[in-house]
Design a protein around this motif. Sequence first.
Motif, PDB file in Angstrom:
ATOM      1  N   GLU A 134       3.085  -9.396   2.211  1.00 23.33           N
ATOM      2  CA  GLU A 134       2.929  -8.302   3.168  1.00 23.33           C
ATOM      3  C   GLU A 134       2.332  -7.108   2.447  1.00 23.33           C
ATOM      4  OE1 GLU A 134       7.125  -5.943   3.411  1.00 23.33           O
ATOM      5  OE2 GLU A 134       7.059  -7.836   4.483  1.00 23.33           O
ATOM      6  N   GLN A 135       1.746  -6.218   3.208  1.00 22.68           N
ATOM      7  CA  GLN A 135       1.115  -5.038   2.629  1.00 22.68           C
ATOM      8  C   GLN A 135       2.180  -4.093   2.076  1.00 22.68           C
ATOM      9  OE1 GLN A 135      -1.833  -3.313   5.104  1.00 22.68           O
ATOM     10  NE2 GLN A 135      -2.438  -1.790   3.613  1.00 22.68           N
ATOM     11  N   PHE A 136       1.882  -3.504   0.920  1.00 20.32           N
ATOM     12  CA  PHE A 136       2.793  -2.553   0.284  1.00 20.32           C
ATOM     13  C   PHE A 136       3.037  -1.374   1.212  1.00 20.32           C
ATOM     14  CE2 PHE A 136       3.287   1.411  -2.084  1.00 20.32           C
ATOM     15  CZ  PHE A 136       4.418   1.128  -2.827  1.00 20.32           C
ATOM     16  N   SER A 137       4.287  -0.916   1.232  1.00 20.14           N
ATOM     17  CA  SER A 137       4.640   0.234   2.054  1.00 20.14           C
ATOM     18  C   SER A 137       5.494   1.201   1.241  1.00 20.14           C
ATOM     19  CB  SER A 137       5.415  -0.223   3.292  1.00 20.14           C
ATOM     20  OG  SER A 137       5.963   0.885   3.960  1.00 20.14           O
ATOM     21  N   PRO A 177      -6.046  -2.655  -1.514  1.00 20.83           N
ATOM     22  CA  PRO A 177      -4.777  -2.904  -0.832  1.00 20.83           C
ATOM     23  C   PRO A 177      -3.794  -3.617  -1.766  1.00 20.83           C
ATOM     24  CG  PRO A 177      -6.537  -4.242   0.117  1.00 20.83           C
ATOM     25  CD  PRO A 177      -7.143  -3.383  -0.936  1.00 20.83           C
ATOM     26  N   LEU A 178      -2.580  -3.126  -1.801  1.00 26.47           N
ATOM     27  CA  LEU A 178      -1.533  -3.762  -2.588  1.00 26.47           C
ATOM     28  C   LEU A 178      -0.779  -4.737  -1.701  1.00 26.47           C
ATOM     29  CD1 LEU A 178       0.092  -0.857  -4.637  1.00 26.47           C
ATOM     30  CD2 LEU A 178      -1.151  -2.806  -5.536  1.00 26.47           C
ATOM     31  N   ILE A 193      -3.920  -4.389 -10.180  1.00 28.21           N
ATOM     32  CA  ILE A 193      -3.736  -5.731  -9.628  1.00 28.21           C
ATOM     33  C   ILE A 193      -3.493  -5.626  -8.130  1.00 28.21           C
ATOM     34  CG2 ILE A 193      -2.933  -6.827 -11.745  1.00 28.21           C
ATOM     35  CD1 ILE A 193      -0.085  -6.401 -10.831  1.00 28.21           C
ATOM     36  N   SER A 194      -3.869  -6.662  -7.412  1.00 27.42           N
ATOM     37  CA  SER A 194      -3.771  -6.589  -5.958  1.00 27.42           C
ATOM     38  C   SER A 194      -2.467  -7.167  -5.414  1.00 27.42           C
ATOM     39  CB  SER A 194      -4.959  -7.292  -5.309  1.00 27.42           C
ATOM     40  OG  SER A 194      -4.997  -8.640  -5.714  1.00 27.42           O
ATOM     41  N   LEU A 198       1.953   1.287  -9.660  1.00 26.38           N
ATOM     42  CA  LEU A 198       1.462  -0.009  -9.185  1.00 26.38           C
ATOM     43  C   LEU A 198      -0.056  -0.001  -9.022  1.00 26.38           C
ATOM     44  CD1 LEU A 198       4.182  -0.844  -6.502  1.00 26.38           C
ATOM     45  CD2 LEU A 198       3.893  -1.926  -8.740  1.00 26.38           C
ATOM     46  N   ARG A 199      -0.587   1.064  -8.435  1.00 20.92           N
ATOM     47  CA  ARG A 199      -2.033   1.149  -8.225  1.00 20.92           C
ATOM     48  C   ARG A 199      -2.788   1.277  -9.548  1.00 20.92           C
ATOM     49  NH1 ARG A 199      -3.292   0.942  -3.109  1.00 20.92           N
ATOM     50  NH2 ARG A 199      -1.858   1.687  -1.528  1.00 20.92           N
ATOM     51  N   SER A 200      -2.178   1.934 -10.527  1.00 22.92           N
ATOM     52  CA  SER A 200      -2.860   2.102 -11.817  1.00 22.92           C
ATOM     53  C   SER A 200      -2.927   0.792 -12.601  1.00 22.92           C
ATOM     54  CB  SER A 200      -2.164   3.178 -12.649  1.00 22.92           C
ATOM     55  OG  SER A 200      -0.913   2.719 -13.114  1.00 22.92           O
TER      56      SER A 200
END
Length: 153
Positions: free
Chosen positions: A59-62, A48-49, A100-101, A95-97
């Motif tokens: 807050e969670q990435f959207s 989860p980002l 980092i969280s 971002l996912r690559s």
Amino acid sequence: MKCPSCHENATRVIDSRQVDDGKSIRRRRECEDCQYRFTTFEKVEEIPLIVVKRDGIREQFSREKILRGLIKACEKRPVPFEKLEQIASDIERELRSQGISEIPSVDIGEMVMDRLSSVDEVAYVRFASVYREFKDLNVFIEEMKELLNKERK
């Protein structure tokens, strides 16, 4: 895998297919005891980002939130929706690559502006004026000068 009907652990895979552009696998299974057939899905668990806002709130990435901002900035501009989706997807992938969280919202905003500046200058200025919270006309003019300098290089 437990059978949802009789709760035995003896099930076998009858068929497997990739779905969601290869991001998931759909499996048809059959219980070896009661012959009940059911479907399962398998997909990679993504980390989860978390976006850290300027005020410290997390807050969670959207991806959808980025897309909404892009749509608003490009309103009444000749930018295809597919291009906006591509920008949002590219940002999420980047971002996912990174592995980092937690990511500061400032970094995400800069990524959006970097991509928008090469797609549509008017949309870039619209997004930047909201994102950077231009307080007066002088700040706006300075941003325009920077954009013009980038264009000349």
